[in-house]
Write an enzyme that holds these catalytic residues in place. Structure first.
Site, PDB file in Angstrom:
ATOM      1  N   CYS A 150     -57.685 -28.527   5.470  1.00 59.75           N
ATOM      2  CA  CYS A 150     -56.981 -28.973   4.261  1.00 59.75           C
ATOM      3  C   CYS A 150     -57.631 -28.433   2.974  1.00 59.75           C
ATOM      4  O   CYS A 150     -56.945 -27.931   2.088  1.00 59.75           O
ATOM      5  CB  CYS A 150     -56.879 -30.490   4.238  1.00 59.75           C
ATOM      6  SG  CYS A 150     -58.423 -31.360   4.584  1.00 59.75           S
TER       7      CYS A 150
HETATM    8  N1  LIG Z   1     -57.563 -35.611   8.487  1.00 59.51           N
HETATM    9  C1  LIG Z   1     -57.191 -34.499   7.846  1.00 59.51           C
HETATM   10  O1  LIG Z   1     -56.840 -34.532   6.631  1.00 59.51           O
HETATM   11  C2  LIG Z   1     -57.161 -33.180   8.557  1.00 59.51           C
HETATM   12  C3  LIG Z   1     -56.761 -32.056   7.825  1.00 59.51           C
HETATM   13  C4  LIG Z   1     -56.732 -30.806   8.453  1.00 59.51           C
HETATM   14  C5  LIG Z   1     -57.112 -30.716   9.776  1.00 59.51           C
HETATM   15  N2  LIG Z   1     -57.521 -31.823  10.455  1.00 59.51           N
HETATM   16  C6  LIG Z   1     -57.967 -31.628  11.833  1.00 59.51           C
HETATM   17  O2  LIG Z   1     -57.195 -32.405  12.732  1.00 59.51           O
HETATM   18  C7  LIG Z   1     -58.012 -32.789  13.827  1.00 59.51           C
HETATM   19  C8  LIG Z   1     -57.892 -34.301  14.009  1.00 59.51           C
HETATM   20  O3  LIG Z   1     -58.410 -34.897  12.824  1.00 59.51           O
HETATM   21  P1  LIG Z   1     -58.114 -36.400  12.416  1.00 59.51           P
HETATM   22  O4  LIG Z   1     -58.450 -36.502  10.979  1.00 59.51           O
HETATM   23  O5  LIG Z   1     -56.758 -36.819  12.868  1.00 59.51           O
HETATM   24  O6  LIG Z   1     -59.219 -37.171  13.286  1.00 59.51           O
HETATM   25  P2  LIG Z   1     -59.169 -38.683  13.826  1.00 59.51           P
HETATM   26  O7  LIG Z   1     -58.367 -39.531  12.911  1.00 59.51           O
HETATM   27  O8  LIG Z   1     -60.579 -39.063  14.085  1.00 59.51           O
HETATM   28  O9  LIG Z   1     -58.385 -38.589  15.225  1.00 59.51           O
HETATM   29  C9  LIG Z   1     -58.924 -37.931  16.338  1.00 59.51           C
HETATM   30  C10 LIG Z   1     -57.969 -38.057  17.513  1.00 59.51           C
HETATM   31  O10 LIG Z   1     -58.483 -37.286  18.608  1.00 59.51           O
HETATM   32  C11 LIG Z   1     -58.661 -38.149  19.731  1.00 59.51           C
HETATM   33  N3  LIG Z   1     -59.891 -37.734  20.432  1.00 59.51           N
HETATM   34  C12 LIG Z   1     -61.170 -37.957  20.070  1.00 59.51           C
HETATM   35  N4  LIG Z   1     -62.014 -37.369  20.958  1.00 59.51           N
HETATM   36  C13 LIG Z   1     -61.234 -36.768  21.892  1.00 59.51           C
HETATM   37  C14 LIG Z   1     -61.498 -36.031  23.078  1.00 59.51           C
HETATM   38  N5  LIG Z   1     -62.753 -35.772  23.464  1.00 59.51           N
HETATM   39  N6  LIG Z   1     -60.454 -35.582  23.795  1.00 59.51           N
HETATM   40  C15 LIG Z   1     -59.184 -35.834  23.428  1.00 59.51           C
HETATM   41  N7  LIG Z   1     -58.879 -36.543  22.316  1.00 59.51           N
HETATM   42  C16 LIG Z   1     -59.885 -36.988  21.558  1.00 59.51           C
HETATM   43  C17 LIG Z   1     -58.750 -39.557  19.186  1.00 59.51           C
HETATM   44  O11 LIG Z   1     -58.317 -40.464  20.199  1.00 59.51           O
HETATM   45  P3  LIG Z   1     -58.850 -41.995  20.279  1.00 59.51           P
HETATM   46  O12 LIG Z   1     -58.514 -42.641  18.969  1.00 59.51           O
HETATM   47  O13 LIG Z   1     -58.065 -42.557  21.400  1.00 59.51           O
HETATM   48  O14 LIG Z   1     -60.306 -41.942  20.567  1.00 59.51           O
HETATM   49  C18 LIG Z   1     -57.776 -39.470  18.006  1.00 59.51           C
HETATM   50  O15 LIG Z   1     -56.456 -39.601  18.458  1.00 59.51           O
HETATM   51  C19 LIG Z   1     -59.452 -32.352  13.517  1.00 59.51           C
HETATM   52  O16 LIG Z   1     -59.749 -31.181  14.219  1.00 59.51           O
HETATM   53  C20 LIG Z   1     -59.397 -32.107  12.028  1.00 59.51           C
HETATM   54  O17 LIG Z   1     -60.316 -31.132  11.602  1.00 59.51           O
HETATM   55  C21 LIG Z   1     -57.542 -33.045   9.883  1.00 59.51           C
END
Ligand SMILES: NC(=O)c1ccc[n+]([C@@H]2O[C@H](COP(=O)([O-])OP(=O)(O)OC[C@H]3O[C@@H](n4cnc5c(N)ncnc54)[C@H](OP(=O)(O)O)[C@@H]3O)[C@@H](O)[C@H]2O)c1
Length: 347
Positions: A150
């Site tokens: 982002c």
């Molecule tokens: N947040 C942002 O603004 C943003 C922006 C750009 C890119 N991203 C990218 O999007 C991705 C997800 O980010 P997020 O912000 O959504 O993180 P998040 O809110 O912490 O969510 C992570 C998700 O992944 C799951 N998870 C965790 N460990 C895992 C594993 N070992 N195997 C399979 N699933 C797993 C979690 O499941 P449980 O809850 O069931 O544990 C949860 O559904 C990241 O790579 C991040 O860099 C995020």
């Protein structure tokens, strides 16, 4: 045709936002949602705002469960997506919100992330200038897409026009970003507790350590820079969503004010979701929350001999899920703006 979709990481912020946008996409059937520690629980327990998806249950994230769909979204912590690349070989379109397939340089991956390096996929920022064209041309034929970081896409969209037009010097970029904590995901971290961030602005990853730096360098090199040097400082501020990036770079000698403004006008004049504001106007994050919109304000600071570009995005929409779905629309040959809103939610 209706495309079947699986969304992994569906209990998280990025997965939740992908689902929110897909829920109003007329060509999509959300068939499967998966998670990790929360597998087995109702989706609605973790995403109580997604009322239309209340019938879905979070399943385990395994290749078998994700395979067999037309489209798979991976919204997992970085380092977790790469393992599915081979297993999902038969899935026509895979879009990764994580970092695993963003970088072309193994050295950069090793320096900023570590662990296994995976091949780069088409970068999911359609409006980005690449070799004089737009990245959307690559996305039209893509079957594997890496949605952007982002902060990275916000800075790259801010400066690429000036670099491509040769009006700013990419070897001395300074970017300071106010960012909301949802950018760091939903898992519990002490530094993201309300008691730590409410009423405070907290810098982090100061001094050239943030993981989005190589992604910015890669994007701006593709826009035409020989050498990209950037001082990048994010500051956590108490707003759930949003990024306000203030990026500056020196003006190339002899370039006129009109030539500078024309660089951004010609890059984004025809774009729907990336908009240059009229002279003297600057965006607020409040104007883009919930929207797939990047709003850009441009100032020419002759006293400092620098261009100042202020850009506002919603990190979860234009910074992630919106970029992913805009890229998906392109790859499927659908109208690029389908299920994406230009309008934010205010106040
Ligand atoms: N947040 C942002 O603004 C943003 C922006 C750009 C890119 N991203 C990218 O999007 C991705 C997800 O980010 P997020 O912000 O959504 O993180 P998040 O809110 O912490 O969510 C992570 C998700 O992944 C799951 N998870 C965790 N460990 C895992 C594993 N070992 N195997 C399979 N699933 C797993 C979690 O499941 P449980 O809850 O069931 O544990 C949860 O559904 C990241 O790579 C991040 O860099 C995020």
């Amino acid at each position: 045709m209706t495309y079947s979709v699986a969304v992994s990481g569906a209990s998280g912020y990025a997965g939740g936002e992908i689902l929110r946008l897909l829920a109003s996409h007329p060509d999509i059937e959300i068939r499967t949602v998966t998670a990790h520690s929360n597998a087995g629980q109702p989706l609605i327990q973790h995403q109580p705002h997604l009322r239309s998806l209340a019938h879905l249950t979070l399943q385990d994230t395994t290749p078998n469960i994700l395979a067999g769909h037309d489209i798979v979204f991976l919204a997992l912590p970085h380092g977790q997506s790469g393992q599915y690349t081979v297993a999902l070989g038969d899935v026509p379109l895979v879009i990764d919100a994580g970092a695993d397939h963003r970088l072309t340089s193994r050295d950069s991956w090793d320096a900023f992330y570590g662990g296994d390096f995976h091949e780069p996929w088409a970068y999911g920022v359609p409006e980005l200038l690449v070799d004089g064209a737009k990245q959307r041309e690559t996305l039209r034929s893509a079957s594997r897409i890496a949605a952007p970081g982002c902060n990275a896409s916000t800075v790259s969209l801010s400066l690429a026009p000036g670099i491509a037009a040769g009006v700013i010097d990419p070897s001395d970029i300074v970017a300071v970003l106010a960012v909301g904590p949802s950018g760091a995901g939903k898992s519990l971290k002490t530094n993201l507790l309300a008691s730590e961030i409410l009423g405070s602005a907290n810098p982090y990853a100061v001094g050239g350590t943030h993981r989005h730096i190589p992604e910015i360098q890669q994007a701006l090199s593709a826009a035409g820079a020989d050498e990209v040097r950037i001082s990048f400082t994010p500051v956590l501020v108490p707003m759930a969503r949003g990024i306000l990036a203030t990026c500056t770079a020196p003006i190339i000698e002899g370039v006129t004010d009109a030539e500078i403004r024309a660089a951004w006008e010609s890059a984004y004049g025809d774009e729907t979701f990336v908009q240059l504001l009229p002279e003297g106007q600057f965006p607020r994050t409040a104007d883009v929350i919930g929207a797939n919109t990047a709003l850009i304000g441009l100032a020419i600071d002759r006293a400092a001999n620098r261009v100042t570009v202020v850009t506002a995005v919603d990190n979860l929409v234009k910074g992630t899920a919106g970029a992913a779905i805009q890229s998906m629309n392109l790859a499927l040959g659908l109208p690029e703006d389908r299920a994406l809103s230009l309008n934010g939610v205010a106040p």
